[in-house]
Design a protein around this motif. Structure first.
Motif, PDB file in Angstrom:
ATOM      1  N   SER A  15       0.854  -1.183   0.000  1.00  0.00           N
ATOM      2  CA  SER A  15       0.000   0.000   0.000  1.00  0.00           C
ATOM      3  C   SER A  15       0.896   1.241   0.000  1.00  0.00           C
ATOM      4  O   SER A  15       2.086   1.157   0.309  1.00  0.00           O
ATOM      5  CB  SER A  15      -0.920   0.001   1.226  1.00  0.00           C
ATOM      6  N   VAL A  16       0.319   2.385  -0.356  1.00  0.00           N
ATOM      7  CA  VAL A  16       1.088   3.616  -0.486  1.00  0.00           C
ATOM      8  C   VAL A  16       0.617   4.602   0.575  1.00  0.00           C
ATOM      9  O   VAL A  16      -0.578   4.892   0.674  1.00  0.00           O
ATOM     10  CB  VAL A  16       0.906   4.235  -1.887  1.00  0.00           C
ATOM     11  N   SER A  17       1.554   5.111   1.372  1.00  0.00           N
ATOM     12  CA  SER A  17       1.209   6.054   2.431  1.00  0.00           C
ATOM     13  C   SER A  17       1.351   7.488   1.932  1.00  0.00           C
ATOM     14  O   SER A  17       2.064   7.769   0.953  1.00  0.00           O
ATOM     15  CB  SER A  17       2.123   5.859   3.642  1.00  0.00           C
ATOM     16  N   LEU A  18       0.682   8.393   2.623  1.00  0.00           N
ATOM     17  CA  LEU A  18       0.834   9.809   2.304  1.00  0.00           C
ATOM     18  C   LEU A  18       2.272  10.245   2.546  1.00  0.00           C
ATOM     19  O   LEU A  18       2.811  11.072   1.812  1.00  0.00           O
ATOM     20  CB  LEU A  18      -0.131  10.639   3.156  1.00  0.00           C
ATOM     21  N   ARG A  19       2.925   9.660   3.541  1.00  0.00           N
ATOM     22  CA  ARG A  19       4.333   9.963   3.801  1.00  0.00           C
ATOM     23  C   ARG A  19       5.185   9.669   2.564  1.00  0.00           C
ATOM     24  O   ARG A  19       6.018  10.489   2.159  1.00  0.00           O
ATOM     25  CB  ARG A  19       4.847   9.130   4.980  1.00  0.00           C
ATOM     26  N   ALA A  20       4.968   8.509   1.951  1.00  0.00           N
ATOM     27  CA  ALA A  20       5.747   8.134   0.767  1.00  0.00           C
ATOM     28  C   ALA A  20       5.489   9.095  -0.388  1.00  0.00           C
ATOM     29  O   ALA A  20       6.412   9.469  -1.125  1.00  0.00           O
ATOM     30  CB  ALA A  20       5.422   6.699   0.360  1.00  0.00           C
ATOM     31  N   LEU A  21       4.222   9.501  -0.560  1.00  0.00           N
ATOM     32  CA  LEU A  21       3.894  10.439  -1.633  1.00  0.00           C
ATOM     33  C   LEU A  21       4.610  11.760  -1.442  1.00  0.00           C
ATOM     34  O   LEU A  21       5.210  12.307  -2.385  1.00  0.00           O
ATOM     35  CB  LEU A  21       2.384  10.682  -1.673  1.00  0.00           C
ATOM     36  N   LEU A  22       4.565  12.294  -0.219  1.00  0.00           N
ATOM     37  CA  LEU A  22       5.156  13.604   0.026  1.00  0.00           C
ATOM     38  C   LEU A  22       6.674  13.551   0.014  1.00  0.00           C
ATOM     39  O   LEU A  22       7.330  14.522  -0.386  1.00  0.00           O
ATOM     40  CB  LEU A  22       4.635  14.170   1.347  1.00  0.00           C
ATOM     41  N   GLU A  23       7.252  12.430   0.424  1.00  0.00           N
ATOM     42  CA  GLU A  23       8.706  12.297   0.322  1.00  0.00           C
ATOM     43  C   GLU A  23       9.138  12.249  -1.136  1.00  0.00           C
ATOM     44  O   GLU A  23      10.213  12.716  -1.495  1.00  0.00           O
ATOM     45  CB  GLU A  23       9.166  11.043   1.069  1.00  0.00           C
ATOM     46  N   ALA A  24       8.266  11.719  -1.990  1.00  0.00           N
ATOM     47  CA  ALA A  24       8.596  11.649  -3.417  1.00  0.00           C
ATOM     48  C   ALA A  24       8.580  13.030  -4.074  1.00  0.00           C
ATOM     49  O   ALA A  24       9.375  13.301  -4.971  1.00  0.00           O
ATOM     50  CB  ALA A  24       7.613  10.720  -4.134  1.00  0.00           C
ATOM     51  N   VAL A  25       7.673  13.905  -3.639  1.00  0.00           N
ATOM     52  CA  VAL A  25       7.552  15.209  -4.301  1.00  0.00           C
ATOM     53  C   VAL A  25       8.285  16.328  -3.565  1.00  0.00           C
ATOM     54  O   VAL A  25       8.503  17.400  -4.124  1.00  0.00           O
ATOM     55  CB  VAL A  25       6.078  15.617  -4.501  1.00  0.00           C
ATOM     56  N   GLY A  26       8.671  16.098  -2.323  1.00  0.00           N
ATOM     57  CA  GLY A  26       9.393  17.122  -1.572  1.00  0.00           C
ATOM     58  C   GLY A  26       8.483  17.908  -0.659  1.00  0.00           C
ATOM     59  O   GLY A  26       7.303  18.096  -0.946  1.00  0.00           O
ATOM     60  N   ARG A  27       9.054  18.385   0.454  1.00  0.00           N
ATOM     61  CA  ARG A  27       8.268  19.131   1.441  1.00  0.00           C
ATOM     62  C   ARG A  27       8.685  20.589   1.536  1.00  0.00           C
ATOM     63  O   ARG A  27       8.327  21.292   2.466  1.00  0.00           O
ATOM     64  CB  ARG A  27       8.422  18.489   2.825  1.00  0.00           C
ATOM     65  N   ARG A  28       9.452  21.064   0.557  1.00  0.00           N
ATOM     66  CA  ARG A  28       9.920  22.445   0.609  1.00  0.00           C
ATOM     67  C   ARG A  28       9.114  23.368  -0.288  1.00  0.00           C
ATOM     68  O   ARG A  28       9.399  24.553  -0.362  1.00  0.00           O
ATOM     69  CB  ARG A  28      11.407  22.517   0.226  1.00  0.00           C
ATOM     70  N   SER A  29       8.151  22.842  -0.982  1.00  0.00           N
ATOM     71  CA  SER A  29       7.350  23.661  -1.882  1.00  0.00           C
ATOM     72  C   SER A  29       5.869  23.446  -1.578  1.00  0.00           C
ATOM     73  O   SER A  29       5.431  22.320  -1.358  1.00  0.00           O
ATOM     74  CB  SER A  29       7.652  23.293  -3.338  1.00  0.00           C
ATOM     75  N   PHE A  30       5.119  24.537  -1.573  1.00  0.00           N
ATOM     76  CA  PHE A  30       3.696  24.482  -1.273  1.00  0.00           C
ATOM     77  C   PHE A  30       2.901  23.872  -2.427  1.00  0.00           C
ATOM     78  O   PHE A  30       1.907  23.178  -2.216  1.00  0.00           O
ATOM     79  CB  PHE A  30       3.225  25.914  -0.987  1.00  0.00           C
ATOM     80  N   ALA A  31       3.341  24.113  -3.666  1.00  0.00           N
ATOM     81  CA  ALA A  31       2.593  23.668  -4.849  1.00  0.00           C
ATOM     82  C   ALA A  31       2.334  22.160  -4.868  1.00  0.00           C
ATOM     83  O   ALA A  31       1.198  21.742  -5.127  1.00  0.00           O
ATOM     84  CB  ALA A  31       3.303  24.110  -6.125  1.00  0.00           C
ATOM     85  N   PRO A  32       3.336  21.300  -4.607  1.00  0.00           N
ATOM     86  CA  PRO A  32       3.058  19.857  -4.622  1.00  0.00           C
ATOM     87  C   PRO A  32       2.014  19.425  -3.600  1.00  0.00           C
ATOM     88  O   PRO A  32       1.234  18.509  -3.853  1.00  0.00           O
ATOM     89  CB  PRO A  32       4.415  19.217  -4.321  1.00  0.00           C
ATOM     90  N   PHE A  33       1.960  20.096  -2.436  1.00  0.00           N
ATOM     91  CA  PHE A  33       0.952  19.766  -1.437  1.00  0.00           C
ATOM     92  C   PHE A  33      -0.447  20.036  -1.986  1.00  0.00           C
ATOM     93  O   PHE A  33      -1.366  19.225  -1.822  1.00  0.00           O
ATOM     94  CB  PHE A  33       1.174  20.580  -0.154  1.00  0.00           C
ATOM     95  N   LEU A  34      -0.594  21.188  -2.645  1.00  0.00           N
ATOM     96  CA  LEU A  34      -1.896  21.507  -3.233  1.00  0.00           C
ATOM     97  C   LEU A  34      -2.251  20.522  -4.330  1.00  0.00           C
ATOM     98  O   LEU A  34      -3.407  20.082  -4.441  1.00  0.00           O
ATOM     99  CB  LEU A  34      -1.873  22.928  -3.811  1.00  0.00           C
TER     100      LEU A  34
END
Length: 198
Positions: free
Chosen positions: A26-45
């Protein structure tokens, strides 16, 4: 390791998340956000908007509210001036099955190349500081309205599309998409208010 920089296009974002937690069932939200990075607001949106829009996931009860929590936490930290975004463990450990995740990615990959061709730098005064704070505050309003949207048919789709437009706008410095996001937010909130008062 978390990505150091955010993706430069929707196609790149999908490419990154396709590798998220590849060894897991299964895929966690943690894995998704680690893949896109946590330094930019755009990927979160973008993650919140696309998950809310996606069939097989966005229709699951509670998912729009979960994505609203993600946006609220991200916006709060952006407004507080944090350089990277922290999220609580209970949110990071939310999961979706690998099979469902692959089906959603396949659904998203079809329009991604077409959308990326439409993105361009324009009306940048709507996306660059300090205008990005207007986007953040509007997304805050959208997130606060998402829980009641779960009982109003299709309204959560409007919220997901608005978040996606704002994410793409910040990603590509495309102020036209930000303008469309503002208009869609106004229309969606008007429908929600009318439904709640009717």
């Amino acid at each position: 390791m978390a990505a150091e920089t955010g993706p430069a296009s929707l196609g790149e974002l999908l490419e990154r998340v396709s590798h998220a937690g590849r060894q897991d069932h299964s895929v966690s939200l943690r894995a998704l956000l680690e893949a896109v990075g946590r330094r930019s607001f755009a990927p979160f949106l973008l993650v919140a908007g696309l998950v809310t829009l996606a069939p097989l996931v966005g229709d699951i009860p509670g998912v729009p509210t979960l994505m609203a929590s993600l946006v609220l936490l991200a916006v709060g930290q952006l407004l507080a001036g944090r350089r990277s975004i922290w999220l609580p463990r209970w949110l990071l450990e939310r999961r979706v099955s690998r099979a469902r995740f692959r089906r959603v990615l396949a659904w998203l990959e079809r329009p991604a190349a077409w959308i990326d061709r439409l993105l361009k730098q324009r009306l940048v005064w709507l996306t660059r500081p300090p205008a990005h704070l207007g986007v953040a505050l509007t997304c805050l309003v959208v997130a606060l309205a998402m829980p009641p949207m779960e009982v109003i048919p299709f309204s959560a789709n409007g919220a997901g599309l608005a978040l996606t437009l704002f994410g793409l706008a910040l990603l590509a410095d495309d102020g036209l998409l930000a303008l469309l996001g503002y208009l869609l937010t106004g229309g969606t909130l008007a429908v929600v208010l009318a439904s709640l008062m009717g």
